[in-house]
Design an enzyme around this catalytic site. Structure first.
Site, PDB file in Angstrom:
ATOM      1  N   LYS A  79       0.801  -1.230   0.000  1.00  0.00           N
ATOM      2  CA  LYS A  79       0.000   0.000   0.000  1.00  0.00           C
ATOM      3  C   LYS A  79       0.838   1.287   0.000  1.00  0.00           C
ATOM      4  O   LYS A  79       0.379   2.315  -0.482  1.00  0.00           O
ATOM      5  CB  LYS A  79      -0.946   0.012   1.206  1.00  0.00           C
ATOM      6  N   ASP A 139     -10.021   2.667   2.125  1.00  0.00           N
ATOM      7  CA  ASP A 139     -10.112   1.984   3.433  1.00  0.00           C
ATOM      8  C   ASP A 139     -10.818   2.870   4.468  1.00  0.00           C
ATOM      9  O   ASP A 139     -11.564   2.382   5.309  1.00  0.00           O
ATOM     10  CB  ASP A 139      -8.715   1.610   3.948  1.00  0.00           C
TER      11      ASP A 139
HETATM   12  P1  NAP Z   1       0.106  -3.462   9.091  1.00  0.00           P
HETATM   13  O1  NAP Z   1       0.349  -2.156   8.418  1.00  0.00           O
HETATM   14  O2  NAP Z   1       1.102  -4.571   8.938  1.00  0.00           O
HETATM   15  O3  NAP Z   1      -0.079  -3.154  10.690  1.00  0.00           O
HETATM   16  C1  NAP Z   1      -0.236  -4.210  11.591  1.00  0.00           C
HETATM   17  C2  NAP Z   1      -0.597  -3.656  12.973  1.00  0.00           C
HETATM   18  O4  NAP Z   1      -0.874  -4.773  13.850  1.00  0.00           O
HETATM   19  C3  NAP Z   1       0.525  -2.859  13.640  1.00  0.00           C
HETATM   20  O5  NAP Z   1      -0.045  -1.830  14.414  1.00  0.00           O
HETATM   21  C4  NAP Z   1       1.176  -3.935  14.564  1.00  0.00           C
HETATM   22  O6  NAP Z   1       1.826  -3.382  15.694  1.00  0.00           O
HETATM   23  C5  NAP Z   1      -0.058  -4.675  15.015  1.00  0.00           C
HETATM   24  N1  NAP Z   1       0.266  -6.029  15.496  1.00  0.00           N
HETATM   25  C6  NAP Z   1       0.630  -7.100  14.745  1.00  0.00           C
HETATM   26  N2  NAP Z   1       0.829  -8.181  15.544  1.00  0.00           N
HETATM   27  C7  NAP Z   1       0.612  -7.764  16.823  1.00  0.00           C
HETATM   28  C8  NAP Z   1       0.647  -8.410  18.085  1.00  0.00           C
HETATM   29  N3  NAP Z   1       0.986  -9.703  18.214  1.00  0.00           N
HETATM   30  N4  NAP Z   1       0.331  -7.689  19.192  1.00  0.00           N
HETATM   31  C9  NAP Z   1      -0.003  -6.379  19.087  1.00  0.00           C
HETATM   32  N5  NAP Z   1      -0.063  -5.709  17.906  1.00  0.00           N
HETATM   33  C10 NAP Z   1       0.246  -6.397  16.788  1.00  0.00           C
HETATM   34  O7  NAP Z   1      -1.281  -4.084   8.651  1.00  0.00           O
HETATM   35  P2  NAP Z   1      -2.615  -3.307   8.203  1.00  0.00           P
HETATM   36  O8  NAP Z   1      -2.638  -3.138   6.738  1.00  0.00           O
HETATM   37  O9  NAP Z   1      -2.755  -2.097   9.056  1.00  0.00           O
HETATM   38  O10 NAP Z   1      -3.726  -4.401   8.564  1.00  0.00           O
HETATM   39  C11 NAP Z   1      -4.088  -4.687   9.912  1.00  0.00           C
HETATM   40  C12 NAP Z   1      -5.254  -5.667   9.913  1.00  0.00           C
HETATM   41  O11 NAP Z   1      -6.396  -5.045   9.320  1.00  0.00           O
HETATM   42  C13 NAP Z   1      -4.997  -6.954   9.097  1.00  0.00           C
HETATM   43  O12 NAP Z   1      -5.576  -8.043   9.783  1.00  0.00           O
HETATM   44  C14 NAP Z   1      -5.747  -6.710   7.787  1.00  0.00           C
HETATM   45  O13 NAP Z   1      -6.172  -7.909   7.175  1.00  0.00           O
HETATM   46  C15 NAP Z   1      -6.931  -5.904   8.308  1.00  0.00           C
HETATM   47  N6  NAP Z   1      -7.522  -5.037   7.269  1.00  0.00           N
HETATM   48  C16 NAP Z   1      -8.857  -5.193   7.051  1.00  0.00           C
HETATM   49  C17 NAP Z   1      -9.489  -4.384   6.119  1.00  0.00           C
HETATM   50  C18 NAP Z   1     -10.959  -4.575   5.905  1.00  0.00           C
HETATM   51  O14 NAP Z   1     -11.468  -4.010   4.929  1.00  0.00           O
HETATM   52  N7  NAP Z   1     -11.659  -5.282   6.775  1.00  0.00           N
HETATM   53  C19 NAP Z   1      -8.761  -3.426   5.394  1.00  0.00           C
HETATM   54  C20 NAP Z   1      -7.399  -3.280   5.663  1.00  0.00           C
HETATM   55  C21 NAP Z   1      -6.783  -4.110   6.606  1.00  0.00           C
HETATM   56  P3  NAP Z   1       3.369  -2.927  15.622  1.00  0.00           P
HETATM   57  O15 NAP Z   1       3.378  -1.562  15.019  1.00  0.00           O
HETATM   58  O16 NAP Z   1       3.801  -2.962  17.036  1.00  0.00           O
HETATM   59  O17 NAP Z   1       4.075  -3.958  14.767  1.00  0.00           O
END
Ligand code: NAP
Length: 275
Positions: free
Chosen positions: A71, A107
């Site tokens: 992204k 999003d």
């Molecule tokens: P990303 O940029 O990789 O960010 C991941 C986030 O999760 C970071 O804040 C990370 O914290 C945190 N995290 C990961 N593992 C963790 C753990 N064990 N304990 C605490 N925090 C943890 O990913 P993203 O694009 O933001 O996506 C996040 C989620 O949203 C995913 O599951 C994705 O599938 C979902 N999503 C859904 C939609 C929808 O339309 N429903 C759209 C977009 C994304 P740190 O900064 O500490 O690493």
């Protein structure tokens, strides 16, 4: 669905091994409206992203939905980025207008439009858990719609950066008991996602009936967090609704017509049930 040489192609791209529900949702919409479109899916290595973007132009692909981890990286290869996507700092949608590629972000609309069905956002206190791409879009949308936002993240420096970008407060994830004072809780981390469905960092006793809880995670459909919130009588918003609403906006941008919301929701929920 009849595919011919004039069929317009849309697709999504994600990292290797990433599965997407978008083809099911978009193709159901094309079929319902009899549109001459098809939606495909591909996994890429990050080092192949620039070549992929050249291919989008060469093959006249009309639209590309972008998921983790591209992204931010894809912004380097586009002709234009709209102001909202610039402000959020991430592109999840690319539209190809006669060879000119523009990056957008839908999003944030996924977040605010899925919440709209259960709550007013203006004047509410919202806690965004996470500081990645989804969290950035959520913070942008919530502030735009008049909420007061607090950010909680495991890596505090990332929370700080996001909070500075959007002028709001931030806390380490360990201060999560502060959500007692909050109206809307949004899990924008990947915690609880399949296969680690039992992972949870929000203790069950913190969620109360007054809360509205949105979980961006949509696989499983009902996450452990949403199950707990449901048990407490809180209002819940499924990640599939967020996915649907960001996709509805993409559908309109790719095809120029309004998306058939019910058909796309039904297709998505059926596919999630089969997971
Ligand atoms: P990303 O940029 O990789 O960010 C991941 C986030 O999760 C970071 O804040 C990370 O914290 C945190 N995290 C990961 N593992 C963790 C753990 N064990 N304990 C605490 N925090 C943890 O990913 P993203 O694009 O933001 O996506 C996040 C989620 O949203 C995913 O599951 C994705 O599938 C979902 N999503 C859904 C939609 C929808 O339309 N429903 C759209 C977009 C994304 P740190 O900064 O500490 O690493």
């Amino acid at each position: 669905m009849k595919i011919t040489s004039s069929t317009k192609i849309c697709m999504n791209i994600g990292g290797l091994g990433r599965k997407s529900m978008s083809p099911i949702m978009h193709n159901a919409g094309y079929q319902e409206l009899g549109l001459d479109f098809v939606y495909l899916s591909a996994s890429l290595k990050i080092e192949d992203l620039e070549d992929f973007v050249k291919g989008v132009k060469a093959m006249q692909i009309r639209g590309v939905s972008v998921i983790i981890p591209f992204k931010q990286e894809i912004m380097n290869f586009l002709d234009n980025i709209d102001d909202t996507a610039k402000e959020i700092g991430a592109v999840n949608t690319v539209v190809n207008d006669n060879g000119r590629l523009t990056g957008y972000n839908t999003d944030w609309l996924g977040v605010v439009n899925s919440l709209k069905n259960v709550t007013e956002i203006n004047g509410k206190k919202a806690a965004v858990l996470g500081a990645g791409g989804a969290a950035r879009a959520a913070v942008y949308g919530l502030i735009k719609k008049g909420a007061r936002v607090s950010i909680f993240n495991r890596t505090v420096e990332k929370a700080k950066k996001l909070a500075e970008d959007f002028d709001c407060e931030y806390f380490p994830l360990t201060d999560v008991e502060k959500i007692k004072e909050i109206d809307i809780i949004l899990n924008m981390t990947s915690v609880g996602m399949s296969p680690e469905v039992d992972k949870l960092f929000l203790p069950e006793n913190l969620i109360e009936k007054k809360h509205i809880v949105l979980d961006a995670v949509y696989n499983p459909h009902e996450t452990k967090l949403l199950k707990n919130a449901n048990k407490k009588g809180a209002k819940i918003v499924y990640g599939s609704e967020m996915l649907l609403h960001q996709g509805i906006e993409q559908f309109r941008m790719y095809t120029g017509v309004e998306a058939p919301e019910k058909i796309m929701r039904d297709a998505l929920l059926e596919a999630l049930r089969e997971e």
